[in-house]
Scaffold this active site. Structure first.
Site, short mmCIF file in Angstrom:
data_model
loop_
_atom_site.label_atom_id
_atom_site.label_comp_id
_atom_site.label_asym_id
_atom_site.label_seq_id
_atom_site.Cartn_x
_atom_site.Cartn_y
_atom_site.Cartn_z
N TRP A 110 55.29 34.32 66.95
CA TRP A 110 55.03 35.32 66.72
C TRP A 110 55.60 36.80 67.29
O TRP A 110 55.49 36.84 68.48
CB TRP A 110 53.30 36.16 67.38
CG TRP A 110 52.65 37.24 66.25
CD1 TRP A 110 52.74 37.52 65.76
CD2 TRP A 110 51.72 37.85 67.80
NE1 TRP A 110 52.10 39.35 66.21
CE2 TRP A 110 51.33 38.77 66.98
CE3 TRP A 110 51.17 37.83 69.37
CZ2 TRP A 110 50.50 40.07 67.73
CZ3 TRP A 110 50.65 39.09 70.01
CH2 TRP A 110 50.13 40.66 69.20
N ASP A 131 47.58 30.08 72.35
CA ASP A 131 46.25 31.72 71.28
C ASP A 131 45.57 30.93 70.30
O ASP A 131 46.18 29.81 69.56
CB ASP A 131 48.15 31.96 70.96
CG ASP A 131 47.85 33.25 70.62
OD1 ASP A 131 46.49 34.04 70.10
OD2 ASP A 131 48.40 34.19 70.31
N LYS A 177 40.71 38.19 63.10
CA LYS A 177 40.85 37.98 62.28
C LYS A 177 39.36 37.25 61.15
O LYS A 177 39.32 37.60 60.54
CB LYS A 177 41.58 36.67 61.31
CG LYS A 177 43.42 37.57 62.99
CD LYS A 177 44.05 38.40 62.40
CE LYS A 177 45.16 38.00 63.04
NZ LYS A 177 45.93 38.94 62.55
C1 LMR Z 1 50.89 39.25 62.69
O1 LMR Z 1 50.82 38.34 63.31
O2 LMR Z 1 50.83 40.11 61.13
C2 LMR Z 1 49.10 39.81 63.60
O3 LMR Z 1 48.79 39.41 64.37
C3 LMR Z 1 48.53 41.69 63.37
C4 LMR Z 1 49.87 42.06 64.95
O4 LMR Z 1 49.34 42.53 66.05
O5 LMR Z 1 51.02 41.68 64.77
#
Ligand code: LMR
Length: 397
Positions: A130, A211, A246
């Site tokens: 992420w 996570d 979510k």
């Molecule tokens: C994402 O990966 O799009 C979500 O987890 C929202 C974010 O805060 O980035």
């Protein structure tokens, strides 16, 4: 004072939403940020949440502060969801939970706790991960390192390379793992790989930080927790950062949790005392409403059944879009094989599109996806599928 400052770059994910809002193109499509959309392209308030919120507001007797770690019952309900109703860790009283502002809040508190209590350790994260993960741990002053995760040729987990890298990680380092629905790849470890990984983590003396942001979006609420539960059977100590953004659709209510599991109640309590210091110096105590809604739903049999059906409906719609997307690409004349998208799990798919193709999609067709080629499948609908696949066919030519 501020004239000399350069503008900071836009956020890789949330910045896309802002650019999307500014775009005047009709039929524009936002497949950037990980937010669920229904068949009409809306992000609705879940029915279970609407009902629970009405109860909560009616019964609310005070707006006084919550404890630093939030309501202990919220913590216990969170652990039951993560670890199972009658899990061994709670039976042994080895875990404590802090209610945090979202999963991001949980990660930042975990990062500050790690820095405060373990100093110069590094945090190992999957390549890719992420986009906000490195930023959170950097901001806490921790070194970040990457372990291989995604095998672009096999469109699966590069497990041997991942194992080899973690076997070299210094004792005491932290390993950040995605419990399910890996963000951004949509490719998860299987049970056997979780077992092998857990053994390495134990043998190498690493601290796992899991996570868990998408519980219920992969294969089911308890199915998605299988890897975490395998890990819990093997290692004594871990941190879990979970989110209700979510699966309860509570994005803007900022509702999540940091759970610390220790070798004993005393060990977990010592860790939590430091987590509370971190929270107090950051935001003092958590916002109450989201947590109260979650508690109401999880403790009321009827609301809980409604919520479980709603999670299942969201998952089923996303998986249906995966199938339709692959078929529609074929119908639009795309020659490349995209069938792997049906196997990926959760909101996201790693499309394999290059950065140039991502830019072309945005500038020529007003279709917004993350620069890494990550597509939010949950943003697809029957109505936008043809526009999307026609544009993709042109870009892929
Ligand atoms: C994402 O990966 O799009 C979500 O987890 C929202 C974010 O805060 O980035």
């Amino acid at each position: 004072m501020f004239d000399h400052l350069e503008m900071a770059p836009a956020d890789a994910i949330l910045g896309l939403t802002e650019a999307f809002k500014r775009d005047k193109t009709p039929n524009k499509i936002n497949l950037g940020v990980g937010v669920y959309k229904d068949a009409n392209g809306e992000t609705p308030v879940l029915e279970s949440v609407r009902l629970a919120e009405a109860h909560v507001l009616k019964a609310e007797a005070t707006k006084s502060y919550l404890p630093i770690a939030g309501d202990p019952e919220y913590g216990a309900l969170t652990r039951a969801l993560l670890l199972g109703e009658s899990n061994a860790i709670d039976a042994e009283d080895r875990a404590l939970t802090a209610h945090t502002p979202g999963g991001t809040g949980a990660l930042r508190v975990a990062a500050d706790f790690i820095k405060r209590c373990f100093g110069e350790v590094a945090v190992w994260m999957s390549d890719p991960t992420w986009a906000n993960h490195p930023a959170i741990f950097d901001a806490a002053g921790l070194e970040t390192k990457a372990y291989p995760y995604y095998d672009a040729d096999a469109r699966g987990v590069a497990f041997d390379a991942m194992r080899d890298a973690l076997q070299e990680a210094p004792r005491g380092d932290v390993v950040l793992l995605h419990a399910c629905c890996h963000n951004p790849s949509g490719v998860d470890l299987d049970a056997e790989q979780w077992r092998a990984l857990s053994a390495i983590i134990k043998e190498r003396g690493l601290l796992p930080l899991v996570d868990f942001a998408y519980q219920g979006f992969g294969d089911g609420l308890s199915e998605d927790a299988e890897g975490l539960r395998i890990l819990c059977d093997t290692v004594a100590d871990l941190l879990i950062c979970s989110s209700y953004s979510k699966n309860f659709g509570l994005y803007r209510d900022r509702c999540g949790a940091l759970t610390v599991v220790g070798a004993s109640h005393d060990a977990a309590a010592r860790a939590m005392s430091h987590i509370e210091k971190v929270v107090r110096a950051n935001y003092s105590n958590p916002p109450a409403l989201g947590g109260a809604i979650v508690k109401e739903i999880l403790t009321d049999a009827k609301l809980r059944a409604t919520w479980e059906r709603e999670v299942s409906d969201m998952r089923t719609r996303i998986n249906g879009m995966r199938v339709l997307f692959v078929d529609s690409l074929k119908n639009a004349g795309v020659k490349q094989d995209f069938s792997f998208i049906k196997r990926q799990r959760g909101m996201f798919s790693f499309s394999g599109l290059t950065r140039e193709q991502v830019v072309e999609l945005r500038t020529k067709y007003a279709i917004y996806i993350v620069g890494s080629g990550r597509i939010n499948v949950a943003g697809m609908t029957e109505a936008n599928m043809e526009t999307l696949c026609t544009a993709l066919a042109k870009v892929l030519q």
